[in-house]
Design an enzyme around this catalytic site. Structure first.
Site, PDB file in Angstrom:
ATOM      1  N   LYS A  17       0.829  -1.207   0.000  1.00 49.86           N
ATOM      2  CA  LYS A  17       0.000   0.000   0.000  1.00 49.86           C
ATOM      3  C   LYS A  17       0.866   1.260   0.000  1.00 49.86           C
ATOM      4  O   LYS A  17       0.353   2.381   0.097  1.00 49.86           O
ATOM      5  CB  LYS A  17      -0.904   0.010   1.238  1.00 49.86           C
ATOM      6  CG  LYS A  17      -1.928  -1.110   1.274  1.00 49.86           C
ATOM      7  CD  LYS A  17      -2.828  -0.950   2.501  1.00 49.86           C
ATOM      8  CE  LYS A  17      -3.742  -2.141   2.696  1.00 49.86           C
ATOM      9  NZ  LYS A  17      -4.718  -2.324   1.618  1.00 49.86           N
ATOM     10  N   THR A  40      10.915  -4.087   2.268  1.00 53.93           N
ATOM     11  CA  THR A  40      10.028  -5.064   2.885  1.00 53.93           C
ATOM     12  C   THR A  40      10.574  -6.470   2.669  1.00 53.93           C
ATOM     13  O   THR A  40      11.685  -6.640   2.121  1.00 53.93           O
ATOM     14  CB  THR A  40       8.577  -4.859   2.384  1.00 53.93           C
ATOM     15  OG1 THR A  40       7.716  -5.697   3.135  1.00 53.93           O
ATOM     16  CG2 THR A  40       8.427  -5.142   0.905  1.00 53.93           C
ATOM     17  N   LYS A  81      15.026  -7.017   4.564  1.00 53.75           N
ATOM     18  CA  LYS A  81      15.343  -6.062   5.639  1.00 53.75           C
ATOM     19  C   LYS A  81      16.729  -6.293   6.252  1.00 53.75           C
ATOM     20  O   LYS A  81      17.381  -5.348   6.681  1.00 53.75           O
ATOM     21  CB  LYS A  81      14.268  -6.116   6.727  1.00 53.75           C
ATOM     22  CG  LYS A  81      12.921  -5.555   6.277  1.00 53.75           C
ATOM     23  CD  LYS A  81      11.933  -5.547   7.433  1.00 53.75           C
ATOM     24  CE  LYS A  81      10.582  -5.025   6.978  1.00 53.75           C
ATOM     25  NZ  LYS A  81       9.624  -4.917   8.083  1.00 53.75           N
ATOM     26  N   ASP A 140       9.603   0.739  12.122  1.00 56.56           N
ATOM     27  CA  ASP A 140       8.477  -0.115  12.531  1.00 56.56           C
ATOM     28  C   ASP A 140       8.052   0.152  13.967  1.00 56.56           C
ATOM     29  O   ASP A 140       6.862   0.287  14.274  1.00 56.56           O
ATOM     30  CB  ASP A 140       8.851  -1.602  12.397  1.00 56.56           C
ATOM     31  CG  ASP A 140       8.731  -2.105  10.962  1.00 56.56           C
ATOM     32  OD1 ASP A 140       8.051  -1.444  10.153  1.00 56.56           O
ATOM     33  OD2 ASP A 140       9.317  -3.161  10.657  1.00 56.56           O
ATOM     34  N   GLY A 144      10.771 -12.588  15.340  1.00 58.72           N
ATOM     35  CA  GLY A 144      11.329 -12.407  14.004  1.00 58.72           C
ATOM     36  C   GLY A 144      11.709 -10.946  13.773  1.00 58.72           C
ATOM     37  O   GLY A 144      11.886 -10.174  14.722  1.00 58.72           O
ATOM     38  N   TYR A 185      -2.191  -6.889   9.064  1.00 56.88           N
ATOM     39  CA  TYR A 185      -3.388  -6.083   8.800  1.00 56.88           C
ATOM     40  C   TYR A 185      -4.287  -6.816   7.815  1.00 56.88           C
ATOM     41  O   TYR A 185      -3.820  -7.531   6.937  1.00 56.88           O
ATOM     42  CB  TYR A 185      -3.038  -4.672   8.317  1.00 56.88           C
ATOM     43  CG  TYR A 185      -2.023  -4.587   7.210  1.00 56.88           C
ATOM     44  CD1 TYR A 185      -0.679  -4.474   7.497  1.00 56.88           C
ATOM     45  CD2 TYR A 185      -2.428  -4.604   5.882  1.00 56.88           C
ATOM     46  CE1 TYR A 185       0.262  -4.389   6.485  1.00 56.88           C
ATOM     47  CE2 TYR A 185      -1.505  -4.517   4.868  1.00 56.88           C
ATOM     48  CZ  TYR A 185      -0.166  -4.415   5.174  1.00 56.88           C
ATOM     49  OH  TYR A 185       0.759  -4.344   4.171  1.00 56.88           O
ATOM     50  N   GLY A 242      -2.818  -4.240  12.231  1.00 61.45           N
ATOM     51  CA  GLY A 242      -1.615  -3.433  12.086  1.00 61.45           C
ATOM     52  C   GLY A 242      -1.647  -2.385  10.984  1.00 61.45           C
ATOM     53  O   GLY A 242      -0.594  -1.849  10.629  1.00 61.45           O
TER      54      GLY A 242
HETATM   55  P1  NAP Z   1       9.519 -13.190  10.282  1.00 61.96           P
HETATM   56  O1  NAP Z   1      10.847 -12.554  10.528  1.00 61.96           O
HETATM   57  O2  NAP Z   1       9.343 -14.216   9.217  1.00 61.96           O
HETATM   58  O3  NAP Z   1       9.074 -13.835  11.708  1.00 61.96           O
HETATM   59  C1  NAP Z   1       7.887 -14.575  11.809  1.00 61.96           C
HETATM   60  C2  NAP Z   1       7.555 -14.777  13.282  1.00 61.96           C
HETATM   61  O4  NAP Z   1       6.265 -15.408  13.373  1.00 61.96           O
HETATM   62  C3  NAP Z   1       8.515 -15.702  14.036  1.00 61.96           C
HETATM   63  O5  NAP Z   1       8.595 -15.287  15.381  1.00 61.96           O
HETATM   64  C4  NAP Z   1       7.812 -17.057  13.914  1.00 61.96           C
HETATM   65  O6  NAP Z   1       8.181 -17.974  14.939  1.00 61.96           O
HETATM   66  C5  NAP Z   1       6.389 -16.645  14.090  1.00 61.96           C
HETATM   67  N1  NAP Z   1       5.395 -17.557  13.534  1.00 61.96           N
HETATM   68  C6  NAP Z   1       5.120 -17.793  12.219  1.00 61.96           C
HETATM   69  N2  NAP Z   1       4.097 -18.648  12.100  1.00 61.96           N
HETATM   70  C7  NAP Z   1       3.700 -18.962  13.363  1.00 61.96           C
HETATM   71  C8  NAP Z   1       2.673 -19.804  13.899  1.00 61.96           C
HETATM   72  N3  NAP Z   1       1.836 -20.502  13.102  1.00 61.96           N
HETATM   73  N4  NAP Z   1       2.542 -19.885  15.243  1.00 61.96           N
HETATM   74  C9  NAP Z   1       3.373 -19.176  16.058  1.00 61.96           C
HETATM   75  N5  NAP Z   1       4.356 -18.380  15.616  1.00 61.96           N
HETATM   76  C10 NAP Z   1       4.514 -18.262  14.271  1.00 61.96           C
HETATM   77  O7  NAP Z   1       8.398 -12.107   9.974  1.00 61.96           O
HETATM   78  P2  NAP Z   1       8.370 -10.600  10.542  1.00 61.96           P
HETATM   79  O8  NAP Z   1       9.117  -9.710   9.637  1.00 61.96           O
HETATM   80  O9  NAP Z   1       8.750 -10.660  11.965  1.00 61.96           O
HETATM   81  O10 NAP Z   1       6.829 -10.223  10.378  1.00 61.96           O
HETATM   82  C11 NAP Z   1       5.841 -10.763  11.258  1.00 61.96           C
HETATM   83  C12 NAP Z   1       4.491 -10.223  10.849  1.00 61.96           C
HETATM   84  O11 NAP Z   1       4.428  -8.826  11.125  1.00 61.96           O
HETATM   85  C13 NAP Z   1       4.233 -10.377   9.346  1.00 61.96           C
HETATM   86  O12 NAP Z   1       2.959 -10.955   9.191  1.00 61.96           O
HETATM   87  C14 NAP Z   1       4.239  -8.967   8.798  1.00 61.96           C
HETATM   88  O13 NAP Z   1       3.296  -8.785   7.767  1.00 61.96           O
HETATM   89  C15 NAP Z   1       3.860  -8.136  10.022  1.00 61.96           C
HETATM   90  N6  NAP Z   1       4.420  -6.767   9.975  1.00 61.96           N
HETATM   91  C16 NAP Z   1       3.541  -5.734   9.969  1.00 61.96           C
HETATM   92  C17 NAP Z   1       4.022  -4.434   9.943  1.00 61.96           C
HETATM   93  C18 NAP Z   1       3.056  -3.279   9.946  1.00 61.96           C
HETATM   94  O14 NAP Z   1       3.463  -2.148   9.641  1.00 61.96           O
HETATM   95  N7  NAP Z   1       1.812  -3.498  10.307  1.00 61.96           N
HETATM   96  C19 NAP Z   1       5.412  -4.181   9.932  1.00 61.96           C
HETATM   97  C20 NAP Z   1       6.278  -5.271   9.954  1.00 61.96           C
HETATM   98  C21 NAP Z   1       5.764  -6.580   9.972  1.00 61.96           C
HETATM   99  P3  NAP Z   1       9.476 -18.943  14.765  1.00 61.96           P
HETATM  100  O15 NAP Z   1      10.673 -18.088  15.116  1.00 61.96           O
HETATM  101  O16 NAP Z   1       9.235 -20.025  15.736  1.00 61.96           O
HETATM  102  O17 NAP Z   1       9.468 -19.388  13.334  1.00 61.96           O
END
Ligand code: NAP
Length: 279
Positions: free
Chosen positions: A16, A62, A66, A103, A130, A218, A240
Site C-alpha cells: 500500500k 520489505t 530487511k 516499525d 522475528g 493487517y 496493524g
Molecule cells: P519473520 O521474521 O518471518 O518472523 C515470523 C515470526 O512469526 C517468528 O517469530 C515465527 O516464529 C512466528 N510464527 C510464524 N508462524 C507462526 C505460527 N503458526 N505460530 C506461532 N508463531 C509463528 O516475519 P516478521 O518480519 O517478523 O513479520 C511478522 C508479521 O508482522 C508479518 O505478518 C508482517 O506482515 C507483520 N508486519 C507488519 C508491519 C506493519 O506495519 N503493520 C510491519 C512489519 C511486519 P518462529 O521463530 O518459531 O518461526
C-alpha cells in the site's frame, strides 16, 4: 526534477506504500513519485543500485530484504542497529546510504496516538521474535513499559532477543508455555501466524486485564488473534494497518524533513476509522 522513492520487496505488488506516500505528499505539498520495485531474490543490491543510479532518493524495504538492507547501509540509526534490520533507506548526494527502522516508532505512535493507550507503566507481552519483533522491542522499552515479556514458538529466539535488551530491567524471553496464568495490559502479536489463519497458544488469563490486543498483521476482517483476544476479555483489539501508515510517516519524515499526519490517511484507507483521545 521530481524526487523518486519506492518500496522494494519480493513480492511487492500488494504494497500500500504508493497510496500512502501519495496521500502524504498531497497533505504536505511535497513533489515526489513513489513506486513498487520487485527485486529478484539474490538481486537486492543490484536493484537498489539501479534505482539510485536513475535518481532514486530513498526506499522502503520489505520482506525478505530487511536484513540485507541493514548490511547495505553505510550508516545506521540507533534503532536500526538495535533491530538488526532496516525498513527505510535514505540516499545522499555523496554516495551514502542511511538505514533506519521505523516499525517500532510506527507501532508506538499507533497505540498511543490513534488508539489512545498509554504505554508507560504497562505490562506488555510480545509474541514473536522475528524481524518485526526485533524492530518493536526497543521502542516499546523506550516508552517506559514496566515489564516486557517476549514469547516465541522457537523459545530460544525470544531469549536471544530479550538478552539484546538486558540493560533494561523487566525484559524476559521464553516459550508460550512459560506464561501460566500471568496477565498483561497490552498483548502484541508480532508473529505472522494470522496470515495463515492460525491462532497462538496463549493461555486465557493473558487477556484477563488486557486493555489492548494488537496484531501487526493487517486485514479487512478481524484476524484470528483479534477474535481470540476479544473472546477472552481484551477491552480493545486492533490490526496493524495503523502501524503501517505510521511507520510510513516516519520514513517520509526522514526523507523529506516534514512529518505527515497518519490519521487522515488511515481514515482514507479504512473509512470510519476515527481517531480517539489518549486516556
Ligand atoms: P519473520 O521474521 O518471518 O518472523 C515470523 C515470526 O512469526 C517468528 O517469530 C515465527 O516464529 C512466528 N510464527 C510464524 N508462524 C507462526 C505460527 N503458526 N505460530 C506461532 N508463531 C509463528 O516475519 P516478521 O518480519 O517478523 O513479520 C511478522 C508479521 O508482522 C508479518 O505478518 C508482517 O506482515 C507483520 N508486519 C507488519 C508491519 C506493519 O506495519 N503493520 C510491519 C512489519 C511486519 P518462529 O521463530 O518459531 O518461526
Amino acid at each position: 526534477m521530481t524526487d523518486r522513492y519506492g518500496v522494494i520487496g519480493n513480492p511487492v505488488a500488494h504494497s500500500k506504500g504508493p497510496q500512502i506516500h501519495a496521500a502524504f505528499a498531497r497533505q504536505t505539498g511535497q513533489d515526489l513519485r513513489y513506486e513498487r520495485i520487485l527485486a529478484p531474490l539474490g538481486g537486492f543490491v543490484e536493484a537498489v543500485r539501479a534505482f539510485r543510479a536513475t535518481g532514486g532518493r530513498g526506499l522502503n524495504v520489505t520482506l525478505p530484504f530487511k536484513i540485507e538492507a541493514c548490511a547495505f547501509a553505510k550508516e545506521l540509526t540507533d534503532r536500526a542497529r538495535d533491530a538488526g534490520a532496516v525498513n527505510t533507506l535514505s540516499f545522499d548526494d555523496g554516495g551514502g546510504a542511511l538505514g533506519d527502522n521505523t516499525d517500532g516508532a510506527g507501532l508506538v505512535a499507533d497505540i498511543t496516538l490513534r488508539l489512545g493507550v498509554a504505554l508507560a507503566g504497562r505490562r506488555v507481552l510480545v509474541a514473536g521474535a522475528g524481524g518485526a519483533a526485533r524492530g518493536i522491542v526497543g521502542p516499546l522499552l523506550a516508552s517506559h513499559v514496566a515489564e516486557l515479556v517476549i514469547v516465541n514458538r522457537s523459545p530460544e529466539a525470544a531469549r536471544v532477543l530479550a538478552a539484546r535488551h538486558a540493560q533494561h530491567a523487566g525484559v524476559s524471553g521464553g516459550a508460550f508455555g512459560d506464561l501460566d496464568d500471568r496477565g498483561f495490559d497490552v498483548v502484541i502479536n508480532a508473529t505472522s501466524a494470522s496470515l495463515g489463519g492460525n491462532t497462538l497458544p496463549l493461555p486465557a488469563p493473558v487477556f484477563g486485564r488486557c486493555v489492548l490486543a494488537y496484531d501487526l498483521v493487517y486485514a479487512d476482517q478481524p484476524t484470528p488473534f483479534m477474535r481470540a483476544a476479544s473472546a477472552r476479555g481484551a477491552a480493545q483489539v486492533s490490526d496493524g494497518l495503523g502501524m503501517l501508515v505510521a511507520q510510513a510517516a516516519e520514513s517520509f519524515l526522514l526523507w523529506r524533513g516534514v512529518r505527515p499526519d497518519p490519521l487522515p490517511v488511515m481514515a482514507e484507507l479504512r473509512p470510519g476509522c476515527a481517531a480517539i483521545a489518549p486516556r
